[in-house]
Design a protein around this motif. Structure first.
Motif, PDB file in Angstrom:
ATOM      1  N   ALA A 256       0.847  -1.208   0.000  1.00 23.22           N
ATOM      2  CA  ALA A 256       0.000   0.000   0.000  1.00 23.22           C
ATOM      3  C   ALA A 256       0.876   1.250   0.000  1.00 23.22           C
ATOM      4  CB  ALA A 256      -0.914  -0.009   1.213  1.00 23.22           C
ATOM      5  N   LEU A 257       1.983   1.193   0.753  1.00 31.18           N
ATOM      6  CA  LEU A 257       2.882   2.355   0.796  1.00 31.18           C
ATOM      7  C   LEU A 257       3.449   2.628  -0.598  1.00 31.18           C
ATOM      8  CD1 LEU A 257       4.959   1.695   4.043  1.00 31.18           C
ATOM      9  CD2 LEU A 257       3.447   3.622   3.613  1.00 31.18           C
ATOM     10  N   MET A 258       3.776   1.548  -1.305  1.00 33.42           N
ATOM     11  CA  MET A 258       4.325   1.703  -2.648  1.00 33.42           C
ATOM     12  C   MET A 258       3.239   2.212  -3.601  1.00 33.42           C
ATOM     13  SD  MET A 258       7.544   0.920  -2.808  1.00 33.42           S
ATOM     14  CE  MET A 258       8.339  -0.122  -3.987  1.00 33.42           C
ATOM     15  N   SER A 259       2.022   1.668  -3.477  1.00 33.41           N
ATOM     16  CA  SER A 259       0.944   2.099  -4.385  1.00 33.41           C
ATOM     17  C   SER A 259       0.604   3.558  -4.149  1.00 33.41           C
ATOM     18  CB  SER A 259      -0.318   1.265  -4.177  1.00 33.41           C
ATOM     19  OG  SER A 259      -0.008  -0.089  -4.295  1.00 33.41           O
ATOM     20  N   ASP A 260       0.688   3.993  -2.872  1.00 34.44           N
ATOM     21  CA  ASP A 260       0.352   5.381  -2.548  1.00 34.44           C
ATOM     22  C   ASP A 260       1.410   6.371  -3.039  1.00 34.44           C
ATOM     23  OD1 ASP A 260      -1.889   4.423  -1.411  1.00 34.44           O
ATOM     24  OD2 ASP A 260      -1.311   4.787   0.675  1.00 34.44           O
ATOM     25  N   LEU A 261       2.484   5.855  -3.631  1.00 34.07           N
ATOM     26  CA  LEU A 261       3.510   6.772  -4.144  1.00 34.07           C
ATOM     27  C   LEU A 261       2.983   7.613  -5.305  1.00 34.07           C
ATOM     28  CD1 LEU A 261       6.742   4.574  -4.047  1.00 34.07           C
ATOM     29  CD2 LEU A 261       6.374   6.720  -2.826  1.00 34.07           C
TER      30      LEU A 261
ATOM     31  N   PRO B 145       0.473   7.939  -9.220  1.00 35.40           N
ATOM     32  CA  PRO B 145       0.208   7.265 -10.495  1.00 35.40           C
ATOM     33  C   PRO B 145       1.381   7.245 -11.483  1.00 35.40           C
ATOM     34  CG  PRO B 145      -0.895   9.394 -10.420  1.00 35.40           C
ATOM     35  CD  PRO B 145      -0.253   9.201  -9.078  1.00 35.40           C
ATOM     36  N   THR B 146       2.393   8.068 -11.279  1.00 36.19           N
ATOM     37  CA  THR B 146       3.499   8.078 -12.249  1.00 36.19           C
ATOM     38  C   THR B 146       4.840   7.958 -11.521  1.00 36.19           C
ATOM     39  OG1 THR B 146       3.918  10.465 -12.174  1.00 36.19           O
ATOM     40  CG2 THR B 146       2.190   9.730 -13.702  1.00 36.19           C
ATOM     41  N   LEU B 147       5.869   7.593 -12.268  1.00 40.68           N
ATOM     42  CA  LEU B 147       7.215   7.484 -11.691  1.00 40.68           C
ATOM     43  C   LEU B 147       7.670   8.843 -11.142  1.00 40.68           C
ATOM     44  CD1 LEU B 147       9.823   5.870 -11.139  1.00 40.68           C
ATOM     45  CD2 LEU B 147      10.571   6.435 -13.455  1.00 40.68           C
TER      46      LEU B 147
ATOM     47  N   SER C 167       9.021  11.938  -6.268  1.00 40.63           N
ATOM     48  CA  SER C 167       8.789  13.144  -5.451  1.00 40.63           C
ATOM     49  C   SER C 167       8.262  12.793  -4.066  1.00 40.63           C
ATOM     50  CB  SER C 167       7.754  14.063  -6.087  1.00 40.63           C
ATOM     51  OG  SER C 167       7.919  14.152  -7.436  1.00 40.63           O
ATOM     52  N   ALA C 168       7.731  11.583  -3.935  1.00 44.66           N
ATOM     53  CA  ALA C 168       7.015  11.241  -2.691  1.00 44.66           C
ATOM     54  C   ALA C 168       7.817  10.316  -1.770  1.00 44.66           C
ATOM     55  CB  ALA C 168       5.680  10.595  -3.053  1.00 44.66           C
TER      56      ALA C 168
ATOM     57  N   ASP D  24      10.206  10.828   0.394  1.00 38.95           N
ATOM     58  CA  ASP D  24      10.372  11.258   1.799  1.00 38.95           C
ATOM     59  C   ASP D  24       9.067  11.058   2.582  1.00 38.95           C
ATOM     60  OD1 ASP D  24      12.902  11.918   1.104  1.00 38.95           O
ATOM     61  OD2 ASP D  24      12.752  14.064   1.545  1.00 38.95           O
ATOM     62  N   ASP D  25       7.943  11.368   1.937  1.00 40.00           N
ATOM     63  CA  ASP D  25       6.642  11.162   2.607  1.00 40.00           C
ATOM     64  C   ASP D  25       6.452   9.679   2.910  1.00 40.00           C
ATOM     65  OD1 ASP D  25       6.142  13.805   2.427  1.00 40.00           O
ATOM     66  OD2 ASP D  25       4.731  13.675   0.745  1.00 40.00           O
ATOM     67  N   MET D  26       6.859   8.834   1.944  1.00 34.13           N
ATOM     68  CA  MET D  26       6.699   7.394   2.149  1.00 34.13           C
ATOM     69  C   MET D  26       7.550   6.919   3.331  1.00 34.13           C
ATOM     70  SD  MET D  26       8.183   4.246   0.188  1.00 34.13           S
ATOM     71  CE  MET D  26       9.596   4.797   1.050  1.00 34.13           C
ATOM     72  N   HIS D  27       8.819   7.356   3.382  1.00 32.35           N
ATOM     73  CA  HIS D  27       9.660   6.948   4.514  1.00 32.35           C
ATOM     74  C   HIS D  27       9.127   7.536   5.829  1.00 32.35           C
ATOM     75  CE1 HIS D  27      13.211   5.608   1.870  1.00 32.35           C
ATOM     76  NE2 HIS D  27      12.887   4.572   2.598  1.00 32.35           N
ATOM     77  N   ALA D  28       8.485   8.709   5.763  1.00 27.57           N
ATOM     78  CA  ALA D  28       7.891   9.272   6.990  1.00 27.57           C
ATOM     79  C   ALA D  28       6.778   8.346   7.487  1.00 27.57           C
ATOM     80  CB  ALA D  28       7.350  10.673   6.723  1.00 27.57           C
ATOM     81  N   ARG D  29       6.059   7.744   6.546  1.00 28.14           N
ATOM     82  CA  ARG D  29       5.012   6.782   6.960  1.00 28.14           C
ATOM     83  C   ARG D  29       5.638   5.496   7.487  1.00 28.14           C
ATOM     84  NH1 ARG D  29       0.842   6.217   2.219  1.00 28.14           N
ATOM     85  NH2 ARG D  29      -0.221   4.874   3.721  1.00 28.14           N
ATOM     86  N   VAL D  30       6.767   5.094   6.871  1.00 30.36           N
ATOM     87  CA  VAL D  30       7.483   3.904   7.373  1.00 30.36           C
ATOM     88  C   VAL D  30       7.939   4.159   8.812  1.00 30.36           C
ATOM     89  CG1 VAL D  30       9.521   2.421   7.057  1.00 30.36           C
ATOM     90  CG2 VAL D  30       8.245   3.197   5.052  1.00 30.36           C
ATOM     91  N   ALA D  31       8.329   5.410   9.091  1.00 32.41           N
ATOM     92  CA  ALA D  31       8.840   5.754  10.432  1.00 32.41           C
ATOM     93  C   ALA D  31       7.752   5.623  11.509  1.00 32.41           C
ATOM     94  CB  ALA D  31       9.419   7.164  10.426  1.00 32.41           C
TER      95      ALA D  31
END
Ligand code: HEM
Length: 197
Positions: free
Chosen positions: A84-89, A91-93, A98-99, A101-108
């Protein structure tokens, strides 16, 4: 680094070369842990030693080992339930890069001691994008090439990634120049639009 990372390396080697080869790598690295606990934090040194030993045992340059690991990481995290974290990155590469840092913030939120890298993009055009990578760690930059290739695959894109600038006296971070060289079926640009023929 969290055990999740070392587990991924272990699984990559075991899947491709078998458990005996992993045990040889572990012995050469002087690492006693037979299993890594996903949510436990291990010294970065453990990961560095495992990569160096894997590179020696498999007779593969450590940069290639790290690239391979980066590619594997995008599949591994999906399989480990972080899809889900990857899908929420997005619709495009372009969105995904660009996202990060936001994704790693969610991982944190799941891994409170996370010390994630930082990313920034620049020089965006339909088929090119530069990714700036900053980390308190050293030695993991080649992994970015595989990570971006693996991420590209998720978007059906074939990408060429060039390590354009290395962290050092002239720069406090690494820069990767990414070029979209094609789509698996038809042509597509980094922003998801169609490239001119
Ligand atoms: C859902 C997918 C992902 C998860 C769950 C995840 C999680 C993690 C975790 C747990 C670490 C270890 C950091 C620590 O222990 O302090 C890490 C490190 C790292 N991640 Fe991610 N990550 C994901 C996707 C990505 C992607 C797509 C990229 C880049 C394209 C990326 C780039 C990195 C890099 C380069 C490191 C090495 C540490 C460093 O450079 O300082 N990760 N990630």
């Amino acid at each position: 680094m969290y055990g999740l990372v070392n587990r991924a390396l272990q699984q990559l080697v075991c899947t491709q070369h078998g458990k005996q080869v992993w045990d040889d790598i572990r012995a050469q690295a002087g690492v006693v842990d037979e299993v890594f606990v996903r949510m436990d934090s291990y010294p970065d040194e453990v990961t560095h030693k495992l990569v160096a030993a894997a590179s020696a045992v498999l007779q593969m340059p450590s940069d290639d080992m790290l690239k391979e690991f980066g590619r594997y990481w995008t599949r591994y995290t999906m399989a480990e339930g972080y899809g889900a974290l990857m899908s929420d990155l997005g619709p495009t590469l372009h969105d995904a890069l660009s996202a990060l840092d936001d994704m790693h913030a969610r991982v944190a939120l799941l891994y409170p001691k996370l010390n994630p890298p930082k990313f920034r993009i620049s020089d965006v055009s339909p088929d090119r994008i530069s990714l700036h990578y900053s980390s308190s760690r050293s030695g993991f930059a080649p992994m970015i090439i595989g990570l971006v290739e693996g991420l590209g695959e998720r978007y059906g894109l074939r990408v060429e990634v060039r390590h354009a600038v290395s962290k050092g006296s002239d720069s406090d971070h690494d820069r990767f120049d990414i070029r979209i060289v094609g789509r698996n079926s038809d042509n597509a640009a980094v922003d998801g639009s169609t490239l001119p023929a």
